[in-house]
Design a protein around this motif. Sequence first.
Motif, PDB file in Angstrom:
ATOM      1  N   ALA A  99       0.844  -1.191   0.000  1.00 45.22           N
ATOM      2  CA  ALA A  99       0.000   0.000   0.000  1.00 45.22           C
ATOM      3  C   ALA A  99       0.877   1.238   0.000  1.00 45.22           C
ATOM      4  O   ALA A  99       1.930   1.272   0.646  1.00 45.22           O
ATOM      5  N   SER A 100       0.437   2.243  -0.734  1.00 45.30           N
ATOM      6  CA  SER A 100       1.021   3.583  -0.687  1.00 45.30           C
ATOM      7  C   SER A 100      -0.150   4.556  -0.734  1.00 45.30           C
ATOM      8  O   SER A 100      -0.464   5.136  -1.773  1.00 45.30           O
ATOM      9  N   ASP A 101      -0.805   4.681   0.399  1.00 47.66           N
ATOM     10  CA  ASP A 101      -2.010   5.499   0.483  1.00 47.66           C
ATOM     11  C   ASP A 101      -1.660   6.947   0.779  1.00 47.66           C
ATOM     12  O   ASP A 101      -0.741   7.237   1.543  1.00 47.66           O
ATOM     13  N   ILE A 102      -2.438   7.856   0.198  1.00 43.31           N
ATOM     14  CA  ILE A 102      -2.148   9.287   0.263  1.00 43.31           C
ATOM     15  C   ILE A 102      -3.338  10.016   0.870  1.00 43.31           C
ATOM     16  O   ILE A 102      -4.494   9.700   0.575  1.00 43.31           O
ATOM     17  N   GLY A 103      -3.074  10.986   1.713  1.00 42.37           N
ATOM     18  CA  GLY A 103      -4.137  11.782   2.307  1.00 42.37           C
ATOM     19  C   GLY A 103      -3.603  13.088   2.858  1.00 42.37           C
ATOM     20  O   GLY A 103      -2.403  13.236   3.088  1.00 42.37           O
ATOM     21  N   LEU A 104      -4.508  14.037   3.057  1.00 40.83           N
ATOM     22  CA  LEU A 104      -4.115  15.308   3.659  1.00 40.83           C
ATOM     23  C   LEU A 104      -3.805  15.128   5.138  1.00 40.83           C
ATOM     24  O   LEU A 104      -3.031  15.883   5.717  1.00 40.83           O
ATOM     25  N   SER A 105      -4.434  14.146   5.748  1.00 33.72           N
ATOM     26  CA  SER A 105      -4.119  13.755   7.129  1.00 33.72           C
ATOM     27  C   SER A 105      -4.235  12.247   7.199  1.00 33.72           C
ATOM     28  O   SER A 105      -4.911  11.623   6.381  1.00 33.72           O
ATOM     29  N   LYS A 158      -0.642   8.482 -10.350  1.00 26.25           N
ATOM     30  CA  LYS A 158       0.767   8.273 -10.676  1.00 26.25           C
ATOM     31  C   LYS A 158       1.402   7.260  -9.737  1.00 26.25           C
ATOM     32  O   LYS A 158       2.208   6.428 -10.161  1.00 26.25           O
ATOM     33  N   VAL A 159       1.042   7.310  -8.452  1.00 27.35           N
ATOM     34  CA  VAL A 159       1.598   6.375  -7.473  1.00 27.35           C
ATOM     35  C   VAL A 159       1.167   4.957  -7.781  1.00 27.35           C
ATOM     36  O   VAL A 159       1.959   4.011  -7.654  1.00 27.35           O
ATOM     37  N   THR A 211       3.775   2.008  -8.435  1.00 27.62           N
ATOM     38  CA  THR A 211       3.790   0.844  -7.546  1.00 27.62           C
ATOM     39  C   THR A 211       3.697  -0.454  -8.337  1.00 27.62           C
ATOM     40  O   THR A 211       4.399  -1.430  -8.034  1.00 27.62           O
ATOM     41  N   GLU A 212       2.841  -0.468  -9.349  1.00 27.23           N
ATOM     42  CA  GLU A 212       2.736  -1.660 -10.186  1.00 27.23           C
ATOM     43  C   GLU A 212       4.054  -1.947 -10.902  1.00 27.23           C
ATOM     44  O   GLU A 212       4.480  -3.104 -10.994  1.00 27.23           O
ATOM     45  N   ASP A 213       4.701  -0.909 -11.416  1.00 28.95           N
ATOM     46  CA  ASP A 213       5.985  -1.100 -12.089  1.00 28.95           C
ATOM     47  C   ASP A 213       7.051  -1.568 -11.096  1.00 28.95           C
ATOM     48  O   ASP A 213       7.861  -2.448 -11.410  1.00 28.95           O
ATOM     49  N   TYR A 214       7.034  -1.011  -9.875  1.00 29.19           N
ATOM     50  CA  TYR A 214       8.001  -1.407  -8.856  1.00 29.19           C
ATOM     51  C   TYR A 214       7.827  -2.879  -8.492  1.00 29.19           C
ATOM     52  O   TYR A 214       8.807  -3.631  -8.416  1.00 29.19           O
ATOM     53  N   PHE A 237      13.436   5.136  -2.877  1.00 30.02           N
ATOM     54  CA  PHE A 237      13.016   5.014  -4.273  1.00 30.02           C
ATOM     55  C   PHE A 237      11.742   5.824  -4.524  1.00 30.02           C
ATOM     56  O   PHE A 237      11.599   6.486  -5.554  1.00 30.02           O
ATOM     57  N   PHE A 238      10.805   5.766  -3.578  1.00 29.32           N
ATOM     58  CA  PHE A 238       9.540   6.471  -3.729  1.00 29.32           C
ATOM     59  C   PHE A 238       9.772   7.983  -3.808  1.00 29.32           C
ATOM     60  O   PHE A 238       9.169   8.667  -4.639  1.00 29.32           O
ATOM     61  N   ARG A 239      10.643   8.485  -2.955  1.00 33.22           N
ATOM     62  CA  ARG A 239      10.906   9.929  -2.977  1.00 33.22           C
ATOM     63  C   ARG A 239      11.621  10.338  -4.259  1.00 33.22           C
ATOM     64  O   ARG A 239      11.286  11.373  -4.862  1.00 33.22           O
ATOM     65  N   GLU A 240      12.607   9.568  -4.688  1.00 30.97           N
ATOM     66  CA  GLU A 240      13.346   9.918  -5.906  1.00 30.97           C
ATOM     67  C   GLU A 240      12.467   9.872  -7.146  1.00 30.97           C
ATOM     68  O   GLU A 240      12.554  10.748  -8.008  1.00 30.97           O
ATOM     69  N   ASP A 241      11.602   8.855  -7.234  1.00 27.17           N
ATOM     70  CA  ASP A 241      10.821   8.641  -8.453  1.00 27.17           C
ATOM     71  C   ASP A 241       9.496   9.386  -8.472  1.00 27.17           C
ATOM     72  O   ASP A 241       8.948   9.647  -9.551  1.00 27.17           O
ATOM     73  N   ILE A 242       8.961   9.729  -7.297  1.00 24.43           N
ATOM     74  CA  ILE A 242       7.640  10.361  -7.240  1.00 24.43           C
ATOM     75  C   ILE A 242       7.713  11.754  -6.616  1.00 24.43           C
ATOM     76  O   ILE A 242       7.461  12.760  -7.281  1.00 24.43           O
ATOM     77  N   LEU A 243       8.041  11.831  -5.335  1.00 27.00           N
ATOM     78  CA  LEU A 243       7.931  13.098  -4.613  1.00 27.00           C
ATOM     79  C   LEU A 243       8.908  14.152  -5.131  1.00 27.00           C
ATOM     80  O   LEU A 243       8.558  15.341  -5.206  1.00 27.00           O
ATOM     81  N   ASP A 244      10.132  13.751  -5.466  1.00 32.24           N
ATOM     82  CA  ASP A 244      11.117  14.711  -5.963  1.00 32.24           C
ATOM     83  C   ASP A 244      11.052  14.888  -7.481  1.00 32.24           C
ATOM     84  O   ASP A 244      11.730  15.769  -8.020  1.00 32.24           O
TER      85      ASP A 244
END
Length: 271
Positions: free
Chosen positions: A138-144, A231-232, A236-239, A211-218
């Motif tokens: 899981a790589s779940d995203i939220g404001l909180s 995008k995540v 994630t599927e590719d990873y 890896f997540f920060r280099e490929d997505i966040l940055d």
Amino acid sequence: MYLMNSYKIGIKRACAVAGLTRSMWYYSSKRDDSELIGKLSQLAVAYPTRGFDEYYYRIRREGLKWNRKRVLRVYRQMKLKLRRKHKKRLPGREKCPLEVPLELNECWSMDFMSDSLTDGRRIRVFNVIDDCNREALASDIGLSFPARTVIETLENLRDEIGTPKYIRCDNGPEFLSKLFINWCQRHHIEIRYTQPGKPMQNGYVERFNRFFREDILDAYYFNDIYQMREKVWEWTEDYNNNHPHSSLGNKSPREFKPRFSKELKFFAESG
């Protein structure tokens, strides 16, 4: 010292004027309070809201025969009489070696990451991986992301692939909440907390985070969380299917040890 500096006279003359012997000028105290200071410091850390009397009687109960006046003098020199602000402390954490599980769902690692959208709103990313094959579950995203939302993510994973025997996480408030702890107890999951200030005790998910920060966040600017989620999901599927993991013999997580959902496993077993 005042007479010597002001009137430029020697030690002998200054002592005679002051009515003191020269031995008093050369005398230096040999009293060493370091052991007592250490003991009071230890008690102040362990019992920050207690007072002098309790510290003194604890010292006496341990068989230390320091005089009460001496203990009180050092207590005042250390300014322990002033009430100190103190924070809640974590219970002692045992160091758990970072082992490689032999089976899926034996140990999951979890951690949070943070970033911001183009409008300045802060977002949080909750990552869960399986330590056995390093698969991103899981790589779940939220404001909180309170404990309630953490449990929702874990409930979704439980319905899809089951629950782990252990969960490895840090000492964040979401993982220390009664809601999260009670959920783990209800599903017979042991929580393995890392020691404070030791992020590498959760090294598998920390490596994934890099890896997540280099490929997505940055790498991208996101206008909203929906754009980021899309995008995540692709990443994630590719990873999971294509990332050559060096510790897995340069195989991808799902190639190293594939996972079936309950439905697919049922159909595979039924022929």
